[in-house]
Scaffold this motif. Structure first.
Motif, PDB file in Angstrom:
ATOM      1  N   GLU A 432       0.825  -1.315   0.083  1.00 26.42           N
ATOM      2  CA  GLU A 432      -0.095   0.089  -0.146  1.00 26.42           C
ATOM      3  C   GLU A 432       0.868   1.264   0.013  1.00 26.42           C
ATOM      4  N   ARG A 433       1.924   1.193   0.861  1.00 33.28           N
ATOM      5  CA  ARG A 433       2.613   2.473   1.040  1.00 33.28           C
ATOM      6  C   ARG A 433       3.622   2.542  -0.437  1.00 33.28           C
ATOM      7  N   LYS A 435       2.629   2.072  -3.341  1.00 33.22           N
ATOM      8  CA  LYS A 435       1.638   2.230  -4.271  1.00 33.22           C
ATOM      9  C   LYS A 435       1.458   3.775  -4.291  1.00 33.22           C
ATOM     10  N   GLN A 436       1.370   4.229  -2.860  1.00 32.77           N
ATOM     11  CA  GLN A 436       1.060   5.684  -2.605  1.00 32.77           C
ATOM     12  C   GLN A 436       2.360   6.468  -2.930  1.00 32.77           C
ATOM     13  N   CYS A 437       3.713   5.979  -2.807  1.00 25.42           N
ATOM     14  CA  CYS A 437       4.892   6.362  -3.308  1.00 25.42           C
ATOM     15  C   CYS A 437       4.964   6.677  -4.676  1.00 25.42           C
ATOM     16  N   SER A 438       4.409   5.467  -5.437  1.00 24.14           N
ATOM     17  CA  SER A 438       4.359   5.543  -6.899  1.00 24.14           C
ATOM     18  C   SER A 438       3.639   6.707  -7.341  1.00 24.14           C
ATOM     19  N   GLN A 439       2.385   6.913  -6.835  1.00 22.45           N
ATOM     20  CA  GLN A 439       1.504   7.673  -7.286  1.00 22.45           C
ATOM     21  C   GLN A 439       2.095   9.191  -7.003  1.00 22.45           C
ATOM     22  N   GLN A 440       2.718   9.520  -5.904  1.00 23.05           N
ATOM     23  CA  GLN A 440       3.190  10.646  -5.581  1.00 23.05           C
ATOM     24  C   GLN A 440       4.446  10.910  -6.503  1.00 23.05           C
ATOM     25  N   LEU A 459      10.364  10.005   0.440  1.00 27.27           N
ATOM     26  CA  LEU A 459       9.208   9.513   0.748  1.00 27.27           C
ATOM     27  C   LEU A 459       9.317   8.520   1.828  1.00 27.27           C
ATOM     28  N   TYR A 463       7.994   8.369   6.079  1.00 28.77           N
ATOM     29  CA  TYR A 463       7.396   7.552   6.642  1.00 28.77           C
ATOM     30  C   TYR A 463       8.097   6.855   7.923  1.00 28.77           C
ATOM     31  N   LYS A 468       2.992   8.251   8.051  1.00 34.99           N
ATOM     32  CA  LYS A 468       1.703   8.970   7.344  1.00 34.99           C
ATOM     33  C   LYS A 468       2.485  10.332   6.463  1.00 34.99           C
ATOM     34  N   ASP A 469       1.566  10.573   5.517  1.00 37.91           N
ATOM     35  CA  ASP A 469       1.909  11.673   4.722  1.00 37.91           C
ATOM     36  C   ASP A 469       1.928  12.793   5.306  1.00 37.91           C
TER      37      ASP A 469
END
Length: 863
Positions: A432-433, A435-440, A459, A463, A468-469
């Motif tokens: 999940e993290r 994926k968030q990093c890839s999106q950012q 990034l 964490y 968290k962001d």
């Protein structure tokens, strides 16, 4: 006839920037930093360079003589290099070719003459001469014979002639180091003709030396109004021109056995439009013939830049920092009275800087303890500046999320740090993290930022520190210093070159809530604009300010070391078969034969290549694939003719990169920012600037290396640049078993700051839980009895997870070391205060003193 073209999407937002100077004056006035540059008028000169001949040249081919040609590069006068014809199979080639330049006398004009041996695959560079055109007197023709090999008789003969140009002198903007020329911006649109044939055509538009370089676009008829637009920013002094080239793509069968097609490109024609022929501020239509059969129709508009730069050229402190200092003085004066019973006027308070070194999570954790110790001594409000490198910046950036952190109890920030340091970091690499990093990172790239490994590392750090962001940005910290309520934060990074070690070349870059910039060049931009695109001092494309985690990835880019440096750290030596700057550069200066020595002239140097095999290995071993690659906001500026007189430049060393203005940062497309620890593992250079006038430096060293290494490196740094710094003298016993604190002070030079240096040691903390209070219980003794440095230590640099006991020990030990040396800190404050009062009194007397001269008498001084 073809009248259609489409341009890449990336070019479209810049179309609005074509008229940025014309239509956005209010924004620029509101954002304009304090003016600290000056205008100067300088003449042009016409330079003629005649490459005559070379003698006794030995090529690399063992079967034949060299096939020589000479390349001439003068980037301050021409964006493109010139070259002679090739003379084949000759050890004594003759060319007698003349090349003409128009040079501006305000900039440092350095001509590079490179001798090549022509080859079918890759031309071999034999040698290169770096020559300062300022060594040629106007109105004379001078012949120079350059020795190309110190051991052999290889020479290159060149003739120079410099004459004053009939063109009128022009005005430039300079701060004494950098020069800003006028910038022109040409925008336009390629018009569509629906009645003409369509096909696989490509239109290439280019302005040599422009910011945008070249735009290549497939032609189509079903284009929108915006599709055909283009924009170029270029240096007006270069007399730029727009080159247009039309190509057609053909598909041909590879062979008769299969249906696969091969693409071939057919050249159809080209044309050029001189920018000088375009009127300013007026849209005109142009039918540009590319060949007998092809014409492109365009509408074009030219604008000249405003003199209001978007970059601040100057060496004064930013307006935001100056406002802070005025407010902070009042707080410091009250703090000195409360903590040390020292009464002083706000204008006489000492300027104190606290420095935190690098060292990963160990440095971050230790810095909390050191600052807690200063708070317990009630001296935190007496600090003016707080600066850090690497792990110390992680502590700082977290603290400054609270606008009043220094006046509140440290229990809460230390508790938050404890929670993050003792928790598992595995979540940073969860699906999940990631994926968030890839999106950012994808969003960052869509916005136009240069995404690289340091962004991913940022990034990960986000964490580690927050779980968290964290949307915080560096400019958000302006509120933290708006009332002078906290020390002013200065975060450190260094700009390096991709193929040179940080020990040979590193430029300190400072990040503050108000500005980011290089004090070496006197070039700063607003923190909100960091990551945006600049050219010749103007904002070309504004981008969103990056989150602070991406800056943390740069400030603490421990993985951005090049492989050569890793090897050197591990084995105690570098890879010896790689050439250093010292190995390849030879001074061959003969200027004193022609005229008296001028300190503003650079010596002539010979650069010897290491060969293709060595170059390949250097590129591999010295590549910085993890450095933070960012837009260079100094791009398009030039070095001033007398820049080498500024103390920040080590140009007096002929083999230092500072002596090669064509290779310095303003001539580069990108910045390569890495952890400041790859130069000096503590941000001394940022607080030793004369503008900050620091009186006391509290240096906290959290490194495992030599406990005094940062002091020795800083001392050498200061000696090379003429900066006042106390002598660093320590005994062999101190080197092996350092104490908790050392004070270095130069009694003969009050300009040198008082330095208090705190090595990372567990000395008296083993026996005392507080200064003067022995450990009594077994639990207390166990708590203090631990080893900081060994192979099994929990405090290894790349360990980001501590046990609860280990975290508490490290915080408390650093807090104790500060408290236990409170008296030494107090004595430093008192000594600095006396110095300050003496200095202010001396200044006051000088202001009251005036010279009076009576007729027939000598000049006397009276008060």
């Amino acid at each position: 006839m073809f009248r259609a073209a489409s341009l890449p999407v990336r070019a479209l937002p810049a179309v609005a920037a074509v008229f940025l100077w014309k239509n956005d004056k209010e924004r620029r006035r509101a954002a304009a930093p304090p003016r600290s540059w000056r205008k100067e008028v300088h003449p042009y000169y016409n330079l003629n360079v005649t490459v005559l001949r070379a003698r006794n040249i030995k090529g690399v081919d063992m079967l034949s003589e060299a096939d020589c040609y000479v390349q001439l590069r003068l980037p301050t006068a021409s964006p493109m290099p010139f070259r002679t014809k090739v003379v084949y199979n000759s050890s004594d080639p003759e060319w007698n070719e003349t090349f003409n330049y128009r040079i501006h006398s305000a900039v440092k004009n350095i001509l590079e003459l490179t001798l090549y041996d022509r080859d079918l695959v890759l031309d071999d560079k034999l040698s290169s001469v770096v020559f300062d055109i300022g060594n040629i007197k106007p109105g004379q023709t001078t012949k120079r014979v350059f020795k190309l090999n110190p051991k052999d008789k290889e020479v290159l003969e060149v003739e120079f002639n410099v004459e004053e140009s009939p063109d009128p002198p022009s005005e430039i903007i300079t701060n004494g180091v950098l020069v800003a020329h006028p910038c022109v911006c040409v925008g336009g649109k390629v018009k569509c003709d629906e009645n003409k044939e369509n096909g696989d055509y490509i239109l290439k538009l280019a302005v040599p030396g422009s910011y945008e370089k070249q735009i290549s676009a497939p032609m189509k008829q079903s284009q929108t109004e915006a599709d055909g637009r283009f924009v170029f920013h270029a240096d007006k002094e270069m007399s730029p021109h727009l080159d247009v080239c039309l190509l057609k793509t053909l598909k041909v069968a590879q062979n008769d056995l299969g249906p696969e097609l091969d693409k071939r490109t057919l050249f159809l024609g080209k044309g050029s439009v001189p920018m000088s022929s375009l009127p300013i501020g007026q849209e005109i239509d142009i039918d540009l013939p590319l060949s007998k059969h092809y014409v492109v129709n365009m509408s074009m508009t030219k604008e000249e830049s405003s003199q209001e730069l978007d970059i601040r050229l100057g060496f004064a402190l930013s307006q935001g920092e100056r406002d802070f200092l005025e407010k902070r003085k009042e707080i410091i004066a009250q703090s000195l009275k409360d903590a040390l019973d020292l009464s002083t006027a706000p204008d006489q308070v000492p300027v104190v800087a606290v420095l935190g070194s690098g060292g990963g999570a160990r440095a971050m954790t230790s810095f909390y303890g050191s600052l807690k110790g200063l708070q317990d001594l009630k001296l935190l409000d007496s600090i003016t500046y707080l600066s850090g490198v690497s792990g110390s910046t992680w502590c700082m950036s977290t603290l400054y999320e609270d606008p009043d952190w220094s006046s509140t109890d440290f229990t809460e920030p230390i508790t938050r740090a404890r929670r993050s340091m003792t928790s598992s970091k595995s979540g940073a690499f969860s699906a999940e993290r990631l994926k968030q990093c890839s999106q950012q990172l994808m969003a960052l790239e869509r916005d136009g930022h240069k995404v690289n490994f340091s962004d991913l590392w940022g990034l990960v750090l986000e964490y580690f520190l927050h779980q968290k962001d964290n949307p915080a940005k560096l400019s958000d910290q302006q509120i933290c210093v708006s009332r002078g309520q906290n020390p002013y934060p200065i975060y450190a990074g260094v700009n390096v070159r991709v193929n040179i070690s940080g020990g040979d070349f590193a430029e300190w870059c400072e990040f503050t809530p108000h500005e980011v910039g290089f004090r070496k060049y006197g070039a700063f931009i607003r923190t909100e604009d960091f990551g945006s695109e600049f050219f010749m001092g103007h904002l070309i494309h504004r981008r969103k300010e990056p989150k602070i985690c991406f800056l943390q990835g740069v400030w603490g880019s421990a993985f951005a070391a090049n492989l050569d440096e890793i090897w050197a750290r591990a084995s105690g030596t570098g890879i010896r078969w790689l050439n250093s700057l010292t190995d390849v550069i030879r001074v061959i200066d003969d200027c004193r034969k022609f005229h008296f020595h001028d300190p503003t002239r650079l010596q002539t140097r010979l650069v010897m290549p290491g060969g293709i095999i060595s170059d390949i290995f250097q590129d591999f071993f010295k590549s910085r694939f993890t450095a933070g690659e960012l837009y260079n906001f100094t791009r398009g500026l030039y070095l001033y003719k007398d820049y080498m007189g500024v103390r920040e430049f080590v140009a007096w060393k002929g083999n230092h990169l500072d002596a090669f203005p064509n290779l310095l940062t303003p001539m580069e497309e990108n910045l390569y920012l890495v952890d400041g620890g790859f130069s000096i593992n503590s941000p001394f250079p940022l607080v030793l600037q004369s503008q900050r006038d620091v009186d006391i430096i509290l240096s906290f060293n959290y490194s495992w290396q030599d406990p005094f290494e940062v002091l020795h490196l800083t001392s050498n740094y200061c000696k090379e640049r003429g900066i006042a710094f106390p002598s660093i003298s320590v005994t062999e016993a101190d080197e092996k078993h350092p104490k908790e604190c050392y004070m270095f002070m130069d009694d003969t030079n009050p300009k040198a700051p008082i330095v208090l240096h705190f090595p990372l040691v567990n000395d008296t903390f083993r026996a005392y839980k507080e200064p003067g209070v022995f450990r009594e219980t077994d639990e207390e003794k166990v708590f203090g009895d631990f080893v900081l440095k060994n192979k099994d230590s929990p405090y290894r640099t790349k360990n980001f997870t501590y046990e609860l006991l280990d975290f508490n020990r490290l915080v408390e030990m650093n807090r104790y070391n500060v408290l236990n040396n409170g008296q030494m800190i107090t004595s430093a404050f008192k000594a600095a205060l006396e110095r300050k009062k003496h200095k202010m009194t001396h200044r006051g007397l000088n202001k009251k003193t005036k010279k009076v001269k009576k007729p027939g008498s000598q000049t006397k001084t009276s008060a």
